[in-house]
Design an enzyme around this catalytic site. Structure first.
Site, PDB file in Angstrom:
ATOM      1  N   SER A 171       0.821  -1.201   0.000  1.00 37.00           N
ATOM      2  CA  SER A 171       0.000   0.000   0.000  1.00 37.00           C
ATOM      3  C   SER A 171       0.864   1.264   0.000  1.00 37.00           C
ATOM      4  CB  SER A 171      -0.963  -0.055   1.188  1.00 37.00           C
ATOM      5  OG  SER A 171      -1.927   0.951   1.072  1.00 37.00           O
ATOM      6  N   HIS A 367      -7.747  -5.345   0.836  1.00 36.17           N
ATOM      7  CA  HIS A 367      -6.564  -4.501   1.029  1.00 36.17           C
ATOM      8  C   HIS A 367      -5.748  -4.905   2.264  1.00 36.17           C
ATOM      9  CE1 HIS A 367      -4.414  -0.870  -0.136  1.00 36.17           C
ATOM     10  NE2 HIS A 367      -4.305  -0.556   1.138  1.00 36.17           N
TER      11      HIS A 367
END
Ligand SMILES: *[C@@H]1O[C@H](CO)[C@@H](O)[C@H](O)[C@H]1NC(C)=O
Ligand SMILES: *[C@@H]1O[C@H](CO)[C@@H](O)[C@H](O)[C@H]1NC(C)=O
Ligand SMILES: *[C@@H]1O[C@H](CO)[C@@H](O)[C@H](O)[C@H]1NC(C)=O
Length: 396
Positions: A171, A367
């Site tokens: 990320s 995620h």
């Protein structure tokens, strides 16, 4: 749909109340977490060119070789720098423990693993500023990429004596990579290849949420106006203790809220670990959030110059000269496939795209599953280590 859920949660979250007692892993430092497993651990201090002091965590050897040889000096080994995401720390890659978290699997596969800590989290201080100074919090992933990563890469090269190392980010740890390459292209010479998990450069899909928080609610300005210098985990921790009921995720509004942001995945949601992981969340600067907001509102991978509403000045992705592997979660609602494909096309045009593909076979992979899916070891990290081996052997 996702946005509606987010709104509902914001309004309703305050009516839920149930206290939660957390296991000790929630409060342990990363070195102590690692020490408790028996793996070797070293701490290293790095000072950036603009005065931030960052603590890196190193696992120089796997558990067997550490016991057998007692030799923790990893000279001549393959080294990898592992970089966490927004509000994360080196702990993201150890919290699931041996057999599951990436750090331990890499160490057992023969890697000298260096865990980064980017400025702002609990492993940060500064030569002259303290954490109550407003100036301490004047940074975004721009400074992470321009100052923190170069300092940490140089540290690894210096200690190991190696010419080049592998890079892996999750990320924001990928945003920082592309930022660094744009600003400091000479660091191409110091890296073998980069593995990007949930790559975050183009975020057009997040525009409605950014608009809600930054324009409609004006949240960063309102909170700045209240004298809050940064987003502190205290807020999250008190929510966890008093509001959330993570043990009943189907009925818990905090879980619903998180899933609305990162993608819904009840099967890989680890009820024992989620509260611990969330309790360990680290502070974020307002500028970090606003810089991501600017990416979302403009749809471009731009610098923060001129502020949130300043001109678009794209980072130069053509500066990336090393192979990049892009792995995405098929159900990731934050870094979504179409936006990642845009990045992939640019890298491909420059001849540096190694691969772009789903992270694993699980269709609901979201995620956060990259770091704390229930089966992150078998589902994702074990094949990932093999893939890192493949890339290393191809390019080193
Ligand atoms: C590491 O840094 C020290 C101090 O700056 C320097 O003396 C040494 O030569 C460096 N070692 C390597 C392998 O670069
Ligand atoms: C947000 O707040 C700032 C500071 O209080 C103010 O100057 C600005 O006009 C506000 N923006 C919006 C869109 O309300
Ligand atoms: C971006 O980088 C490439 C290669 O490093 C260079 O040729 C190009 O001029 C740069 N573009 C901009 C807008 O700076």
């Amino acid at each position: 749909m996702g946005l509606l859920k987010v709104l509902c949660c914001l309004l309703l979250v305050s009516v839920y109340c149930e206290a939660e007692v957390l296991r000790k892993e929630a409060y342990m430092t990363v070195p102590n977490l690692i020490k408790a497993t028996g793996y070797p651990i070293e701490k290293h201090r790095v000072t950036t060119a603009d005065g931030y002091i960052l603590q890196m965590h190193r696992i120089p050897a796997g558990i067997r070789s550490a016991r057998r040889t007692g030799d923790l000096v990893a000279k001549g080994k393959r080294a990898i720098l592992v970089v966490h995401g927004l509000m994360g720390s080196s702990g993201d890659f150890v919290i699931m423990g041996p057999g599951r978290s990436l750090t331990y699997l890499l160490a057992d596969a023969g890697y000298d693993v260096w865990l980064a800590n980017l400025r702002g989290n609990m492993y940060t201080s500064h030569v002259s500023l303290n954490r109550n100074d407003k100036k301490f919090w004047e940074y975004s992933f721009h400074e992470h990429g321009k100052y923190d990563l170069p300092a940490m890469i140089d540290k690894v090269l210096n200690v190991t004596g190696l010419d080049k190392i592998m890079y892996l980010g999750h990320s924001m740890g990928t945003t920082t990579f592309f930022t660094m390459m744009s600003q400091r292209p000479e660091y191409n010479e110091k890296l073998i290849a980069s593995v990007a998990l949930a790559p975050s450069a183009y975020l057009k899909n997040v525009k409605p949420i950014a608009n809600l928080f930054l324009n409609v609610l004006n949240l960063t300005n309102v909170l700045k106006g209240q004298g809050m210098m940064s987003l502190q985990p205290v807020l999250m921790q008190s929510m966890l203790a008093n509001v959330c009921n993570l043990k009943q995720p189907e009925r818990d509004l905090c879980t619903t809220f998180i899933f609305a942001l990162v993608g819904e995945d009840y099967e890989q949601y680890d009820m024992d670990m989620a509260p611990i992981y969330l309790y360990r969340i680290q502070p974020a600067s307002w500028r970090q959030l606003e810089h991501y907001g600017k990416l979302a509102l403009t749809g471009e991978f731009t610098t923060f110059s001129g502020g949130l509403y300043g001109p678009i000045k794209p980072y130069n992705i053509s500066n990336v000269k090393i192979p990049v592997s892009l792995l995405y979660g098929e159900n990731d609602q934050l870094t979504v496939k179409p936006q990642i494909m845009r990045l992939a096309d640019e890298l491909k045009a420059n001849g540096v795209l190694e691969e772009v593909r789903p992270a694993c076979s699980w269709p609901k992979f979201n995620h956060l599953d990259f770091v704390f899916a229930k089966d992150v070891g078998t589902l994702f990290n074990q094949p990932l280590v093999k893939n890192i081996d493949r890339i290393y052997n191809k390019y080193a």
